[in-house]
Design an enzyme around this catalytic site. Structure first.
Site, PDB file in Angstrom:
ATOM      1  N   LYS A  57      -5.428   4.365  10.346  1.00 60.02           N
ATOM      2  CA  LYS A  57      -6.136   5.118   9.459  1.00 60.02           C
ATOM      3  C   LYS A  57      -7.035   5.924  10.200  1.00 60.02           C
ATOM      4  O   LYS A  57      -7.768   5.647  11.065  1.00 60.02           O
ATOM      5  CB  LYS A  57      -6.919   4.187   8.274  1.00 60.02           C
ATOM      6  CG  LYS A  57      -6.219   3.220   7.638  1.00 60.02           C
ATOM      7  CD  LYS A  57      -6.982   2.597   6.630  1.00 60.02           C
ATOM      8  CE  LYS A  57      -7.315   3.366   5.368  1.00 60.02           C
ATOM      9  NZ  LYS A  57      -8.109   2.712   4.366  1.00 60.02           N
ATOM     10  N   ARG A  88       0.751  -1.094   0.145  1.00 63.95           N
ATOM     11  CA  ARG A  88      -0.016   0.119  -0.047  1.00 63.95           C
ATOM     12  C   ARG A  88       0.960   1.183   0.212  1.00 63.95           C
ATOM     13  O   ARG A  88       1.700   1.390   0.770  1.00 63.95           O
ATOM     14  CB  ARG A  88      -0.925   0.100   1.233  1.00 63.95           C
ATOM     15  CG  ARG A  88      -1.845   1.189   1.529  1.00 63.95           C
ATOM     16  CD  ARG A  88      -2.844   0.855   2.814  1.00 63.95           C
ATOM     17  NE  ARG A  88      -3.554   1.961   2.596  1.00 63.95           N
ATOM     18  CZ  ARG A  88      -3.279   2.773   3.819  1.00 63.95           C
ATOM     19  NH1 ARG A  88      -2.085   2.905   4.449  1.00 63.95           N
ATOM     20  NH2 ARG A  88      -4.047   4.045   3.985  1.00 63.95           N
ATOM     21  N   SER A 134     -12.653  -3.702   0.422  1.00 64.94           N
ATOM     22  CA  SER A 134     -12.550  -3.125   1.514  1.00 64.94           C
ATOM     23  C   SER A 134     -14.175  -2.951   1.854  1.00 64.94           C
ATOM     24  O   SER A 134     -14.829  -2.307   1.118  1.00 64.94           O
ATOM     25  CB  SER A 134     -12.066  -1.902   1.800  1.00 64.94           C
ATOM     26  OG  SER A 134     -10.730  -1.941   1.893  1.00 64.94           O
TER      27      SER A 134
END
Lengths: 216, 216
Positions: free
Chosen positions: A140, A42, A111
């Site tokens: 996050k 990522r 997701s």
């Protein structure tokens, strides 16, 4: 062709900002030595070329260990390096568009932050779900409210494709999500920010195995 | 299949940060009304989904005007929207990798900041070059030293594929680069930041036409 069987047990998601200046390829290799079964790269800030180079730097190692390489968000990078899959969030390329591009050559993970996301993604042909956040997470800041174990269980009852739980997972919380029927746990900081990523992965694998034994 | 003939005369490159809060699709439509012949959408901060939605918002309009849509950097976004081309900088996906993915369905433009870049890109199968920066420019801060008109002429002599000049171009400087053999001029702030993008485009087209008449 996408791989037929994936072991989602311990799914590492990278984050350059948490790596304490260490190279992500080194962390990935150490984590796989420790038992990580699936790796998602990522990258949200580096150039496309740098992302491709990073993916290439780990690809052969992962292949030699039978560990799939999944690319977050960037279908172009996944195609460029011949990754095993791409993982798409709700702000990334829509599932149907991505499937039309990669056809059945790649896994697509989605997701899901709600039951509706999960059911929609399964109906749209997702190969697996990243269900998040289970618990509050510092990694996050733009996530939905935590689903909790009840939310995870509701999704487990509603869909049959593999589920990877993510968000606030560590050695202490791993057992509970495995007992809720998650096929694996995904971690970011628990490995990327660890003093010893290999040892951190080893302890997480032990926690998952132990939870499966006592649950069976 | 990629378009056979492209008019590169006035090539708009977008930049959300220079749009003064106005929507880029509105600026693009006004600029095409004014005479822009080619549009490159460039987004470095928004999500993949938002980039796809923005490209879709202008695609049919551009197609109805015969103006090609080119996507900066993101081969995935270009594939998702069926763009006419993708434009790649030296930090983006390598040309050979991109060509293997898009085959001959899309134009590939390459940013060249030197004679070596230009010759390499032509040899690698680029469809056109964006040659930059010609003059100092406030839009990009990570560019090489300006090539000047001499640098542009040297590249023009070395390659036969279309050249679009970029960097510090405006009504005053457009004529000089056209007379150096550029097939077109690319602008960012001269249109995106203009009070009236349509009028700005119209004046640039006139400057280009006038330069071609006096040069021929």
């Amino acid at each position: 062709m996408k791989p037929e069987f994936i072991d989602y047990s311990l799914y590492l998601v990278t984050d350059r900002g948490l790596a304490r200046g260490r190279g992500l390829p080194d962390i990935v290799r150490a984590a796989v030595q420790g038992g990580v079964t699936c790796v998602q790269l990522r990258e949200k800030t580096c150039s496309t070329r740098e992302f491709i180079e990073e993916a290439r730097a780990v690809k052969e190692f992962l292949r030699s260990r039978g560990v799939p390489l999944i690319i977050n968000d960037r279908v172009d990078v996944a195609l460029a390096v011949g990754a095993d899959g791409v993982h798409l969030g709700q702000k990334d390329m829509p599932l149907a568009v991505a499937r039309a591009i990669v056809t059945d050559t790649m896994l697509i993970g989605i997701s899901a932050e709600s039951l509706a996301d999960a059911v929609g993604a399964q109906g749209g042909g997702a190969d697996y779900l990243g269900v998040s956040p289970i618990f509050p997470t510092p990694t996050k800041t733009d996530t939905a409210a935590p689903l909790g174990l009840e939310g995870l269980q509701a999704i487990r009852r509603a869909v049959h494709i593999p589920l990877v739980a993510i968000g606030g997972l560590n050695r202490q919380t791993a057992a509970a999500v495995v007992r809720c029927g998650a096929d694996g746990i995904a971690v970011v900081s628990a490995i990327v920010a660890a003093e010893d990523p290999e040892q951190a992965a080893r302890e997480l694998v032990q926690a998952i195995r132990s939870a499966r034994r006592t649950w069976a």
